[in-house]
Write an enzyme that holds these catalytic residues in place. Structure first.
Site, PDB file in Angstrom:
ATOM      1  N   GLY A 189    -105.212  26.453  82.648  1.00 13.95           N
ATOM      2  CA  GLY A 189    -105.496  26.374  84.081  1.00 13.95           C
ATOM      3  C   GLY A 189    -104.836  25.169  84.707  1.00 13.95           C
ATOM      4  O   GLY A 189    -104.893  24.952  85.920  1.00 13.95           O
TER       5      GLY A 189
ATOM      6  N   THR B 260    -102.389  18.915  76.152  1.00 13.92           N
ATOM      7  CA  THR B 260    -103.317  17.915  75.635  1.00 13.92           C
ATOM      8  C   THR B 260    -103.004  16.558  76.252  1.00 13.92           C
ATOM      9  O   THR B 260    -103.889  15.844  76.715  1.00 13.92           O
ATOM     10  CB  THR B 260    -103.155  17.815  74.094  1.00 13.92           C
ATOM     11  OG1 THR B 260    -103.371  19.110  73.534  1.00 13.92           O
ATOM     12  CG2 THR B 260    -104.134  16.825  73.500  1.00 13.92           C
TER      13      THR B 260
ATOM     14  N   GLU C  57    -108.258   3.761  69.204  1.00 14.50           N
ATOM     15  CA  GLU C  57    -108.130   3.686  70.674  1.00 14.50           C
ATOM     16  C   GLU C  57    -109.473   3.980  71.347  1.00 14.50           C
ATOM     17  O   GLU C  57    -109.948   3.198  72.170  1.00 14.50           O
ATOM     18  CB  GLU C  57    -107.072   4.677  71.176  1.00 14.50           C
ATOM     19  CG  GLU C  57    -105.645   4.229  70.882  1.00 14.50           C
ATOM     20  CD  GLU C  57    -104.563   5.086  71.564  1.00 14.50           C
ATOM     21  OE1 GLU C  57    -103.392   4.709  71.474  1.00 14.50           O
ATOM     22  OE2 GLU C  57    -104.885   6.132  72.170  1.00 14.50           O
TER      23      GLU C  57
ATOM     24  N   HIS D 118     -86.352 -16.420  78.859  1.00 14.35           N
ATOM     25  CA  HIS D 118     -87.411 -17.343  78.451  1.00 14.35           C
ATOM     26  C   HIS D 118     -88.255 -17.702  79.653  1.00 14.35           C
ATOM     27  O   HIS D 118     -87.697 -17.961  80.709  1.00 14.35           O
ATOM     28  CB  HIS D 118     -86.781 -18.610  77.870  1.00 14.35           C
ATOM     29  CG  HIS D 118     -87.811 -19.654  77.526  1.00 14.35           C
ATOM     30  ND1 HIS D 118     -88.505 -19.625  76.337  1.00 14.35           N
ATOM     31  CD2 HIS D 118     -88.277 -20.712  78.236  1.00 14.35           C
ATOM     32  CE1 HIS D 118     -89.346 -20.650  76.321  1.00 14.35           C
ATOM     33  NE2 HIS D 118     -89.243 -21.315  77.458  1.00 14.35           N
TER      34      HIS D 118
HETATM   35  P1  FAD Z   1    -100.049  20.356  73.785  1.00 11.79           P
HETATM   36  O1  FAD Z   1     -99.939  19.193  74.677  1.00 11.79           O
HETATM   37  O2  FAD Z   1    -101.283  20.508  72.985  1.00 11.79           O
HETATM   38  O3  FAD Z   1     -99.812  21.633  74.692  1.00 11.79           O
HETATM   39  C1  FAD Z   1     -99.967  22.928  74.226  1.00 11.79           C
HETATM   40  C2  FAD Z   1    -100.449  23.785  75.369  1.00 11.79           C
HETATM   41  O4  FAD Z   1    -100.346  25.147  74.988  1.00 11.79           O
HETATM   42  C3  FAD Z   1    -101.911  23.558  75.718  1.00 11.79           C
HETATM   43  O5  FAD Z   1    -102.050  23.201  77.067  1.00 11.79           O
HETATM   44  C4  FAD Z   1    -102.600  24.897  75.416  1.00 11.79           C
HETATM   45  O6  FAD Z   1    -103.607  25.226  76.354  1.00 11.79           O
HETATM   46  C5  FAD Z   1    -101.432  25.854  75.530  1.00 11.79           C
HETATM   47  N1  FAD Z   1    -101.604  27.081  74.729  1.00 11.79           N
HETATM   48  C6  FAD Z   1    -101.960  27.184  73.428  1.00 11.79           C
HETATM   49  N2  FAD Z   1    -101.960  28.451  73.029  1.00 11.79           N
HETATM   50  C7  FAD Z   1    -101.606  29.192  74.106  1.00 11.79           C
HETATM   51  C8  FAD Z   1    -101.425  30.581  74.333  1.00 11.79           C
HETATM   52  N3  FAD Z   1    -101.595  31.468  73.351  1.00 11.79           N
HETATM   53  N4  FAD Z   1    -101.064  30.983  75.564  1.00 11.79           N
HETATM   54  C9  FAD Z   1    -100.870  30.100  76.574  1.00 11.79           C
HETATM   55  N5  FAD Z   1    -101.020  28.766  76.406  1.00 11.79           N
HETATM   56  C10 FAD Z   1    -101.373  28.315  75.196  1.00 11.79           C
HETATM   57  N6  FAD Z   1     -99.072  11.123  72.087  1.00 11.79           N
HETATM   58  C11 FAD Z   1     -98.281  10.112  72.483  1.00 11.79           C
HETATM   59  O7  FAD Z   1     -97.062  10.181  72.314  1.00 11.79           O
HETATM   60  N7  FAD Z   1     -98.814   9.002  73.083  1.00 11.79           N
HETATM   61  C12 FAD Z   1    -100.138   8.863  73.294  1.00 11.79           C
HETATM   62  O8  FAD Z   1    -100.576   7.860  73.853  1.00 11.79           O
HETATM   63  C13 FAD Z   1    -100.989   9.919  72.881  1.00 11.79           C
HETATM   64  N8  FAD Z   1    -102.316   9.837  73.079  1.00 11.79           N
HETATM   65  C14 FAD Z   1    -103.119  10.862  72.680  1.00 11.79           C
HETATM   66  C15 FAD Z   1    -104.479  10.733  72.862  1.00 11.79           C
HETATM   67  C16 FAD Z   1    -105.332  11.732  72.465  1.00 11.79           C
HETATM   68  C17 FAD Z   1    -106.807  11.572  72.685  1.00 11.79           C
HETATM   69  C18 FAD Z   1    -104.792  12.922  71.872  1.00 11.79           C
HETATM   70  C19 FAD Z   1    -105.694  14.024  71.448  1.00 11.79           C
HETATM   71  C20 FAD Z   1    -103.431  13.046  71.681  1.00 11.79           C
HETATM   72  C21 FAD Z   1    -102.579  12.020  72.074  1.00 11.79           C
HETATM   73  N9  FAD Z   1    -101.204  12.085  71.882  1.00 11.79           N
HETATM   74  C22 FAD Z   1    -100.406  11.049  72.268  1.00 11.79           C
HETATM   75  C23 FAD Z   1    -100.559  13.267  71.276  1.00 11.79           C
HETATM   76  C24 FAD Z   1     -99.985  14.185  72.355  1.00 11.79           C
HETATM   77  O9  FAD Z   1    -101.018  14.558  73.222  1.00 11.79           O
HETATM   78  C25 FAD Z   1     -99.351  15.407  71.722  1.00 11.79           C
HETATM   79  O10 FAD Z   1     -98.390  15.027  70.768  1.00 11.79           O
HETATM   80  C26 FAD Z   1     -98.669  16.277  72.771  1.00 11.79           C
HETATM   81  O11 FAD Z   1     -99.588  16.696  73.735  1.00 11.79           O
HETATM   82  C27 FAD Z   1     -97.991  17.469  72.115  1.00 11.79           C
HETATM   83  O12 FAD Z   1     -97.453  18.317  73.076  1.00 11.79           O
HETATM   84  P2  FAD Z   1     -97.351  19.874  72.846  1.00 11.79           P
HETATM   85  O13 FAD Z   1     -96.737  20.412  74.097  1.00 11.79           O
HETATM   86  O14 FAD Z   1     -96.737  20.167  71.557  1.00 11.79           O
HETATM   87  O15 FAD Z   1     -98.852  20.390  72.730  1.00 11.79           O
HETATM   88  P1  NAI Z   2    -104.646  10.197  62.395  1.00 12.16           P
HETATM   89  O1  NAI Z   2    -103.919  11.032  61.438  1.00 12.16           O
HETATM   90  O2  NAI Z   2    -103.929   9.151  63.156  1.00 12.16           O
HETATM   91  O3  NAI Z   2    -105.834   9.446  61.664  1.00 12.16           O
HETATM   92  C1  NAI Z   2    -106.845  10.113  60.989  1.00 12.16           C
HETATM   93  C2  NAI Z   2    -107.519   9.138  60.053  1.00 12.16           C
HETATM   94  O4  NAI Z   2    -108.673   9.736  59.540  1.00 12.16           O
HETATM   95  C3  NAI Z   2    -106.640   8.731  58.870  1.00 12.16           C
HETATM   96  O5  NAI Z   2    -106.629   7.343  58.756  1.00 12.16           O
HETATM   97  C4  NAI Z   2    -107.308   9.431  57.701  1.00 12.16           C
HETATM   98  O6  NAI Z   2    -107.170   8.725  56.492  1.00 12.16           O
HETATM   99  C5  NAI Z   2    -108.751   9.466  58.150  1.00 12.16           C
HETATM  100  N1  NAI Z   2    -109.537  10.525  57.560  1.00 12.16           N
HETATM  101  C6  NAI Z   2    -109.186  11.801  57.292  1.00 12.16           C
HETATM  102  N2  NAI Z   2    -110.202  12.487  56.780  1.00 12.16           N
HETATM  103  C7  NAI Z   2    -111.242  11.639  56.718  1.00 12.16           C
HETATM  104  C8  NAI Z   2    -112.590  11.755  56.295  1.00 12.16           C
HETATM  105  N3  NAI Z   2    -113.074  12.914  55.826  1.00 12.16           N
HETATM  106  N4  NAI Z   2    -113.388  10.671  56.389  1.00 12.16           N
HETATM  107  C9  NAI Z   2    -112.916   9.497  56.868  1.00 12.16           C
HETATM  108  N5  NAI Z   2    -111.650   9.332  57.279  1.00 12.16           N
HETATM  109  C10 NAI Z   2    -110.833  10.386  57.213  1.00 12.16           C
HETATM  110  O7  NAI Z   2    -105.380  11.243  63.361  1.00 12.16           O
HETATM  111  P2  NAI Z   2    -106.155  11.052  64.730  1.00 12.16           P
HETATM  112  O8  NAI Z   2    -106.526   9.638  64.945  1.00 12.16           O
HETATM  113  O9  NAI Z   2    -107.189  12.094  64.759  1.00 12.16           O
HETATM  114  O10 NAI Z   2    -105.036  11.418  65.777  1.00 12.16           O
HETATM  115  C11 NAI Z   2    -104.370  12.665  65.700  1.00 12.16           C
HETATM  116  C12 NAI Z   2    -102.971  12.541  66.206  1.00 12.16           C
HETATM  117  O11 NAI Z   2    -102.939  12.404  67.611  1.00 12.16           O
HETATM  118  C13 NAI Z   2    -102.257  11.319  65.675  1.00 12.16           C
HETATM  119  O12 NAI Z   2    -101.656  11.606  64.436  1.00 12.16           O
HETATM  120  C14 NAI Z   2    -101.237  11.054  66.707  1.00 12.16           C
HETATM  121  O13 NAI Z   2    -100.080  11.768  66.384  1.00 12.16           O
HETATM  122  C15 NAI Z   2    -101.830  11.618  67.985  1.00 12.16           C
HETATM  123  N6  NAI Z   2    -102.256  10.523  68.849  1.00 12.16           N
HETATM  124  C16 NAI Z   2    -101.337   9.597  69.264  1.00 12.16           C
HETATM  125  C17 NAI Z   2    -101.703   8.538  70.040  1.00 12.16           C
HETATM  126  C18 NAI Z   2    -100.689   7.541  70.437  1.00 12.16           C
HETATM  127  O14 NAI Z   2     -99.513   7.811  70.257  1.00 12.16           O
HETATM  128  N7  NAI Z   2    -101.067   6.397  70.975  1.00 12.16           N
HETATM  129  C19 NAI Z   2    -103.072   8.363  70.496  1.00 12.16           C
HETATM  130  C20 NAI Z   2    -103.959   9.357  69.980  1.00 12.16           C
HETATM  131  C21 NAI Z   2    -103.541  10.393  69.212  1.00 12.16           C
END
Ligand code: FAD
Ligand code: NAI
Length: 454
Positions: A39, A44, A191, A450
């Site tokens: 929507g 994500t 975070e 600097h």
């Molecule tokens: P997504 O962003 O997940 O997009 C996929 C989309 O496809 C979704 O909107 C979903 O609704 C849609 N979709 C799925 N199936 C269907 C279907 N069958 N039909 C139509 N639509 C569909 N990455 C960073 O680089 N920096 C960060 O600071 C960062 N912070 C994050 C914080 C959190 C809390 C989380 C959870 C993730 C974070 N990430 C961060 C990771 C980042 O969000 C993802 O790597 C990124 O969104 C991936 O993009 P994507 O397009 O592959 O997937």
């Molecule tokens: P993550 O892979 O970064 O960390 C998961 C952690 O959970 C690991 O340290 C792992 O050892 C631990 N773990 C796994 N199973 C466990 C268990 N049963 N009990 C206790 N610990 C356990 O995954 P996370 O933090 O969920 O984030 C998912 C992804 O989202 C990241 O890999 C990242 O790619 C993306 N992301 C990126 C951000 C950024 O770029 N700033 C911010 C948030 C998410």
């Protein structure tokens, strides 16, 4: 049934991977449609990931600074209050501005936005269950799957996004929990743990491994980061596994024990954040019906040109191999569209930066010291603490170091790791250096203003 309209490119998923591909393809003159079921565009990242979490990280940091770190700076403030509702509104303003911006870019670049859930009807046709009711279908000469990822659930704990939350619930809590247990000390855990710790929660992070930060963080940097976060009040239980959770009472009981077996202990929590990683999301897509493979971790299998077994169907972003990062998804989107329009495309997976937006930030690019050591290459390490950097000193913000790893023979940079203020901005220079194959001397001989942290 009416004949489905044919496009040059159909994209399933309107997240970072999908919307960037759609806009790029539109700019290249392709007839393109992007199907999104949420929507809102932005996936994500914009809706429940990168953007809302960074808004909360920034504002909770400001709050925490004003509350605890003004007196010694000569600023007297009184009566500091948290207005969580307003902090959430500020977050929503950032999110909605950005998602609407993408809708505008779709219009500007002639991308058809189809609001609904897509599923393969056959190798070239995607059937869409429309959000506003009804169905449609669209045929693609080319199709890109960009359906992203979802939080990995923790067996035995049912997520209600109120008391037992993933990051999606953790960015939308209605009040500050007294006690929060975070399962998983990776990027999300640290975070979101930081956000709620700064706002007043007692946060305990339970991590299965012996170090925090998730995969890819250099061990020395991880240790230092843990110490800094502990100083800020976060508690850590490393080498610890959660054995069960019980959310039937007023407080949630989380049983933990040493990963290698040992005495059980019970932690109480008002809110439990499950942050043990994310997994590819392909539910309901019907890839199995057309013979597209997934690996043992659910990732869609592709070749170096992002092609599945069916060469006109490509996959990018979180639902395939590589780090789950927005900028990685974005690079792949550009490359995949270039493969379609020009027959070549390229992403340098050795130079994709990672940033954890805690305070201080942690940022890195290239290999960790352990990876370099395992590769057998002879290397040098150089590091410098922010406690000896003039700008960090003037800012009274001196926690952290910069660490360079370079090939001992050629001096070529292999990895750069920073924990420190503004690390996430500074790593851009490191990424550029790596991309250009710089030596550490190249960076050392580059004039840096600097006094700056850079
Ligand atoms: P997504 O962003 O997940 O997009 C996929 C989309 O496809 C979704 O909107 C979903 O609704 C849609 N979709 C799925 N199936 C269907 C279907 N069958 N039909 C139509 N639509 C569909 N990455 C960073 O680089 N920096 C960060 O600071 C960062 N912070 C994050 C914080 C959190 C809390 C989380 C959870 C993730 C974070 N990430 C961060 C990771 C980042 O969000 C993802 O790597 C990124 O969104 C991936 O993009 P994507 O397009 O592959 O997937
Ligand atoms: P993550 O892979 O970064 O960390 C998961 C952690 O959970 C690991 O340290 C792992 O050892 C631990 N773990 C796994 N199973 C466990 C268990 N049963 N009990 C206790 N610990 C356990 O995954 P996370 O933090 O969920 O984030 C998912 C992804 O989202 C990241 O890999 C990242 O790619 C993306 N992301 C990126 C951000 C950024 O770029 N700033 C911010 C948030 C998410």
């Amino acid at each position: 049934a009416t004949e489905a309209e044919e496009k040059d490119l159909v994209i399933i998923g309107g997240g970072v991977a999908g919307y960037v591909a759609a806009i790029k393809a539109g700019q290249a003159g392709l007839k393109v449609a992007c199907i999104e079921k949420r929507g809102a565009l932005g996936g994500t990242c914009l809706n429940v990931g990168c953007i809302p979490s960074k808004s909360l990280l920034n504002n909770s940091h400001l709050y925490h600074t004003i509350l605890h770190d003004t007196k010694n700076r000569g600023i007297e403030v009184g009566d500091v209050k948290l207005n969580l509702e307003q902090m959430m509104k500020a977050k929503e303003t950032s999110v909605s501005g950005l998602t609407k911006g993408i809708e505008f870019l779709f219009k500007k670049n002639n991308v058809e936005y189809i609001r609904g859930t897509g599923a393969f009807a056959d190798e070239h046709t995607v059937a869409v269950n429309l959000i506003d009711g009804g169905e449609t279908s669209v045929r693609g000469k080319n199709i890109i799957i960009a359906t992203g990822s979802e939080a990995t659930p923790f067996p035995g704990l049912s997520i209600d996004e109120k008391r037992v939350v993933t990051s999606t619930g953790a960015i939308a809590l209605k009040e500050v929990p007294k006690k929060m247990v975070v399962i998983g000390g990776g990027i999300i855990g640290l975070e979101m743990g930081s956000v709620w710790s700064r706002l007043g929660a007692e946060v305990t992070v339970v991590e299965f491994l012996g170090q925090i930060g998730g995969p890819g963080m250099d061990a020395e940097i991880s240790k230092m980061t843990q110490k800094i976060l502990q100083k800020q009040g976060m508690k850590f239980k490393l080498n610890t596994k959660v054995t069960k959770g019980d959310d039937s009472g007023d407080t949630i009981k989380i049983s933990v024990e040493a990963a290698k077996g040992g005495k059980e202990e019970t932690l109480d929590a008002d809110v439990v954040l499950v942050a043990i990683g994310r997994r590819p999301y392909t539910a309901g897509l019907g890839v199995e019906n057309i013979g597209i493979e997934t690996d043992e971790r659910g990732r869609l299998v592709i070749d170096q040109e992002y092609r599945t077994k069916l060469p006109h169907i490509r996959v990018i972003g979180d639902c395939t191999f590589g780090p789950m990062l927005a900028h990685k998804a974005e690079e792949e989107a550009v490359a995949a569209v270039e493969f379609i329009t020009k027959n070549y495309g390229h992403v340098n997976y050795n130079a994709i930066p990672s940033v954890m937006y805690t305070h201080p930030e942690v940022a890195w690019v290239g290999q960790t010291e352990a990876e370099v050591k395992n590769s057998g290459v002879k290397y040098n390490v150089g590091s410098f603490p922010f406690s000896a950097n003039s700008r960090a000193k003037t800012n009274l913000d001196t926690d952290g170091i910069v660490k360079f790893i370079a090939d001992a023979e050629t001096d070529r940079i292999l990895g750069i790791h920073i924990v420190g203020p503004n690390a996430g901005e500074m790593i851009a220079e490191g990424t550029l250096a790596l991309e250009y194959g710089a030596s550490s001397e190249d960076v050392a001989r580059t004039s840096h203003a600097h006094p700056t942290l850079a």
